[in-house]
Design a protein around this motif. Structure first.
Motif, mmCIF file in Angstrom:
data_model
loop_
_atom_site.group_PDB
_atom_site.id
_atom_site.type_symbol
_atom_site.label_atom_id
_atom_site.label_comp_id
_atom_site.label_asym_id
_atom_site.label_seq_id
_atom_site.Cartn_x
_atom_site.Cartn_y
_atom_site.Cartn_z
ATOM 1 N N HIS A 31 0.848 -1.184 0.000
ATOM 2 C CA HIS A 31 0.000 0.000 0.000
ATOM 3 C C HIS A 31 0.887 1.238 0.000
ATOM 4 O O HIS A 31 1.975 1.229 0.569
ATOM 5 N N ARG A 71 -7.095 6.391 2.266
ATOM 6 C CA ARG A 71 -7.700 5.051 2.275
ATOM 7 C C ARG A 71 -7.796 4.518 3.687
ATOM 8 O O ARG A 71 -8.576 3.611 3.968
ATOM 9 N N ASP A 172 -5.006 -6.913 10.320
ATOM 10 C CA ASP A 172 -6.457 -6.700 10.360
ATOM 11 C C ASP A 172 -6.807 -5.367 9.720
ATOM 12 O O ASP A 172 -7.756 -5.255 8.930
ATOM 13 N N SER A 175 -6.287 -5.479 5.910
ATOM 14 C CA SER A 175 -7.384 -6.227 5.278
ATOM 15 C C SER A 175 -8.613 -5.333 5.109
ATOM 16 O O SER A 175 -9.296 -5.371 4.086
ATOM 17 N N SER A 176 -8.887 -4.534 6.111
ATOM 18 C CA SER A 176 -10.031 -3.613 6.054
ATOM 19 C C SER A 176 -9.810 -2.550 4.985
ATOM 20 O O SER A 176 -10.743 -2.202 4.242
ATOM 21 N N ALA A 178 -7.957 -2.867 2.306
ATOM 22 C CA ALA A 178 -8.046 -3.529 1.002
ATOM 23 C C ALA A 178 -9.507 -3.762 0.606
ATOM 24 O O ALA A 178 -9.871 -3.603 -0.570
ATOM 25 N N SER A 179 -10.339 -4.093 1.583
ATOM 26 C CA SER A 179 -11.746 -4.355 1.248
ATOM 27 C C SER A 179 -12.522 -3.063 0.988
ATOM 28 O O SER A 179 -13.570 -3.080 0.362
ATOM 29 N N LYS A 180 -11.984 -1.935 1.427
ATOM 30 C CA LYS A 180 -12.614 -0.635 1.194
ATOM 31 C C LYS A 180 -12.416 -0.182 -0.251
ATOM 32 O O LYS A 180 -13.194 0.591 -0.782
ATOM 33 N N SER A 181 -11.368 -0.694 -0.874
ATOM 34 C CA SER A 181 -11.030 -0.266 -2.248
ATOM 35 C C SER A 181 -12.048 -0.723 -3.266
ATOM 36 O O SER A 181 -12.662 -1.704 -3.202
#
Length: 181
Positions: A31, A71, A172, A175-176, A178-181
């Motif tokens: 990132h 992000r 953790d 991961s959050s 990445a899932s927001k993207s």
């Protein structure tokens, strides 16, 4: 391209919390990140009279915009007598006056560090409650106790158990993000 912003809620030029932030950012590979050292910012003490006469300081609005474009946010807070520093509380006051939910939906990895046994957990807890009111999604937390025994700038977190806790909390958070993207 949005980045993960990282900072410490301290205005100390030798902030151990900023050193923890720098170490944490160094653990991130996939990132884009940007560290902001708040020690270089000069925010006036908040007052309603000052806000009415001079408005929101330009640096506050610029920081709010950077936060809202991020992000995610990695934040480590210091502790003064069991609470966040007056510097950081003042910054939160200004940011929330500029826009109440200035962290709306932003994933946050909230940390704290101190030389003591509790790792500034009291301050971290107070700040967590505040950030949630401002819309933040505090995904994970970590407190580094015994900073001077468990951390070196060269090696980072030297205690294996604390290192594992830090890495799990960071993963953790990532991961959050990445899932927001």
């Amino acid at each position: 391209m949005s980045v993960i912003l990282a900072t410490a809620g301290s205005n100390s030029s030798t902030s151990i919390n900023y050193k923890l932030v720098q170490y944490t950012v160094g653990c991130i590979e996939e990132h884009s990140t940007e560290c902001i050292e708040l020690a270089g910012f000069d925010f006036p003490m908040y007052s309603e009279d000052l806000e009415k006469s001079a408005g929101i300081p330009q640096q506050v609005t610029q920081l709010r915009l950077r936060l809202q474009q991020a992000r995610g946010l990695i934040l480590s807070v210091n502790e003064h007598n069991g609470n966040p520093s007056a510097f950081f509380k003042n910054l939160l006051d200004w940011l929330s006056r500029d826009e109440r939910r200035f962290l709306d939906g932003i994933p946050v990895f909230l940390m704290s560090a101190s030389g003591g046994k509790r790792g500034a957990v009291s301050s971290r807890t107070v700040v967590e409650q505040m950030l949630v009111r401002f819309g933040a999604n505090v995904v994970s937390t970590f407190s580094l106790s015994g900073y001077y025994d468990n951390f070196t700038p060269e090696k980072g977190i030297t205690d294996p158990d604390l290192g594992a806790q830090h890495l799990a909390a960071l993963n953790d958070f990532l991961s959050s993000v990445a899932s927001k993207s």
